[in-house]
Write a protein that holds these residues in place. Structure first.
Motif, mmCIF file in Angstrom:
data_model
loop_
_atom_site.group_PDB
_atom_site.id
_atom_site.type_symbol
_atom_site.label_atom_id
_atom_site.label_comp_id
_atom_site.label_asym_id
_atom_site.label_seq_id
_atom_site.Cartn_x
_atom_site.Cartn_y
_atom_site.Cartn_z
ATOM 1 N N MET A 119 19.929 25.110 21.740
ATOM 2 C CA MET A 119 21.262 25.713 21.898
ATOM 3 C C MET A 119 21.200 27.233 21.839
ATOM 4 O O MET A 119 21.850 27.913 22.627
ATOM 5 C CB MET A 119 22.215 25.163 20.844
ATOM 6 N N LEU A 175 22.909 16.282 21.760
ATOM 7 C CA LEU A 175 21.663 16.968 21.404
ATOM 8 C C LEU A 175 20.521 15.950 21.425
ATOM 9 O O LEU A 175 20.712 14.783 21.075
ATOM 10 C CB LEU A 175 21.757 17.570 19.997
ATOM 11 N N GLU A 224 16.914 20.619 17.917
ATOM 12 C CA GLU A 224 17.168 20.008 19.231
ATOM 13 C C GLU A 224 16.323 20.700 20.295
ATOM 14 O O GLU A 224 16.214 21.926 20.309
ATOM 15 C CB GLU A 224 18.661 20.054 19.583
ATOM 16 N N ALA A 275 19.987 20.064 24.961
ATOM 17 C CA ALA A 275 21.411 20.202 24.656
ATOM 18 C C ALA A 275 22.195 20.103 25.950
ATOM 19 O O ALA A 275 21.831 20.694 26.970
ATOM 20 C CB ALA A 275 21.691 21.539 23.982
ATOM 21 N N VAL A 288 20.639 14.689 16.451
ATOM 22 C CA VAL A 288 19.766 14.702 17.627
ATOM 23 C C VAL A 288 19.376 13.261 17.989
ATOM 24 O O VAL A 288 19.111 12.457 17.105
ATOM 25 C CB VAL A 288 18.463 15.537 17.446
#
Ligand code: BG6
Length: 465
Positions: free
Chosen positions: A232, A281, A300, A303, A439
């Motif tokens: 992210m 995620l 993650e 995303a 995640v």
């Protein structure tokens, strides 16, 4: 002006980013004759590296990540290269101050300093403090920061306040190299120059926008940086947000750099904060086996998000953002997908008509169209026409080359601003709360967690299965 005697001080001069991106870009400017006549590159780092060793390091970097340089040309370049070792801290400047003093004595006057912080984000603050403490923040100096510039709204504010205590906003260049890509710059140029694009660039005609950057790469030897950063911050709230802003901006007053920058950065204020329920995620299956990654890491590597932009132009049009490592294919595509047409052919497949900007390499613009299928029956067939930007004219530059040239010439159009980044962190902030989704593990070399498909609606992702 670009002909001022200039020294780029490359903090993290022997680091990974410098090797892959910054050094090849500086050398490309040299070979194109785009560096100031009086130019020096001073590498900085903790090690004790001689000028010759640094020059060799640059040469090796070019050979590995760009192309092997011509011997004579490189020897000419290397005359302008030195290295100031011993690090650079508030309480210990190493040898950098001496190196600058020596350079100024040699030239007989002060030089314009470009502080290039090619460093991991944790080093931005101490290095900025050191620049200030040792008085290297002259009025004519410039400072270049890599991304992510802050990791949350709070840390962004702390960093930005500190940076502003050393430099004025006009001296600060926050790099987001996706803005330097040829095809990204075409997002606004083609729109404002062509009625064919400009008139349909709104919610009346566009069903959704997809900004899709899957990568087949794993995280290579960047575990320290990546495990602390995640997809992210590495990509989505940085590169993909900026590209979304480039699509969504309102027409600027003029194409002057300040107007374009202001238009792009101000639309980010209309990004609705991400809703964690509209974010997926993922983490690729073999990620935890990577050397340097925490054994129970929840970072993650994928995303996908549905972003809403609350302007009159875009209300109700989802911007679908997706990126991930270890995916099935690599691509960098921005697609504006049209609504079905009115009239007798309103039932055609929902993604049949789209404008697709391919950001990779030299860039391309594709138009997906429905045409008549050749043959006896008047049946529709999906088709596409593609314009490679490399065919428009020679001379396209790699994004870092183009952006460093802009730094030297003082053009801030393609750099992020303080207000824009503040808005970006506001939109990103919900992902830093307990509501952040878990995640989901996805297969290596796949298209990521299957649940990411649900974000798109009937179109599906243009790329993928
Ligand atoms: C960088 C990210 O900023 O951009 C990397 O840190 C990513 O994780 C890269 O792979 C993609 O850049 P490029 O040059 O392929 O457009």
């Amino acid at each position: 002006p670009i002909d001022d005697p200039t020294a780029i001080i490359l903090y993290g001069g022997t680091g990974d980013l410098a090797k892959r991106m910054v050094l090849p870009a500086i050398y490309e400017l040299f070979t194109r004759g785009l560096l100031p006549d009086q130019f020096r590159l001073i590498g900085n780092g903790r090690g004790d590296v001689s000028a010759e060793e640094f020059a060799k390091h640059i040469r090796d970097s070019l050979t590995e990540f760009s192309s092997a340089p011509d011997d004579d040309e490189f020897a000419e370049f290397a005359k302008n290269v030195s290295f100031a070792g011993g690090g650079f801290r508030e309480d210990d400047p190493g040898t950098l101050l001496d190196a600058i003093k020596q350079l100024e004595e040699e030239l007989g006057h002060k030089v314009q300093l470009v502080h290039y912080l090619s460093l991991p984000p944790v080093a931005f603050e101490p290095t900025t403090k050191a620049i200030k403490a040792h008085g290297l923040n002259y009025d004519t100096a410039k400072a270049v920061y890599e991304k992510p510039y802050g990791t949350s709204l709070e840390s962004f504010h702390a960093l930005d306040d500190l940076v502003h205590s050393a430099f004025d906003e006009e001296q600060i260049y926050r790099i987001d190299h996706f803005l330097g890509k040829e095809a990204t710059q075409n997002l606004y140029l083609t729109r404002f120059a062509n009625r064919l694009f400009g008139d349909v660039w709104n919610r009346r005609h566009i069903a959704q926008v997809q900004i899709d950057v899957p990568e087949t790469l794993d995280i290579a030897d960047r575990a320290d940086f990546y495990d602390a950063t995640g997809a992210m911050l590495d990509m989505l709230a940085t590169h993909l947000f900026q590209v979304a802003a480039e699509v969504a901006l309102e027409p600027p007053l003029s194409m002057d750099p300040e107007d374009v920058q202001a238009a792009r950065e101000s639309v980010i204020a209309a990004f609705r904060p991400l809703d964690p329920k509209e974010v997926v995620l993922g983490q690729y299956a073999s990620y935890l086996d990577t050397e340097g990654v925490e054994k129970d890491s929840k970072t993650e590597t994928f995303a996908a998000a549905r972003l809403w932009i609350d302007t009159d132009r875009w209300r109700g049009v989802p911007f679908l953002l997706r990126t991930g490592k270890m995916m099935k294919e690599s691509a960098q595509k921005v697609s504006l997908i049209f609504k079905p047409s009115d009239g007798p052919l309103d039932h055609i497949h929902p993604d049949a008509n789209a404008i697709v900007f391919d950001l990779k390499g030299n860039g391309a613009i594709d138009i997906r169209l429905t045409v008549k299928k050749p043959g006896p029956d008047p049946l529709p067939a999906e088709s596409a026409t593609s314009l490679s930007l490399a065919n428009v004219a020679p001379g396209s530059m790699a994004p870092y080359t183009s952006l460093i040239h802009d730094v030297l010439s003082g053009n801030r159009m393609l750099f992020t601003s303080s207000t824009g980044l503040e808005s970006a962190f506001q939109a990103f902030q919900p992902m830093l709360t307990d509501a952040r989704p878990q995640v989901e593990i996805y297969d290596d070399h796949s298209w990521g967690p299957p649940s990411a498909k649900e974000l798109t609606g009937p179109c599906g992702w243009l790329l993928g299965d």
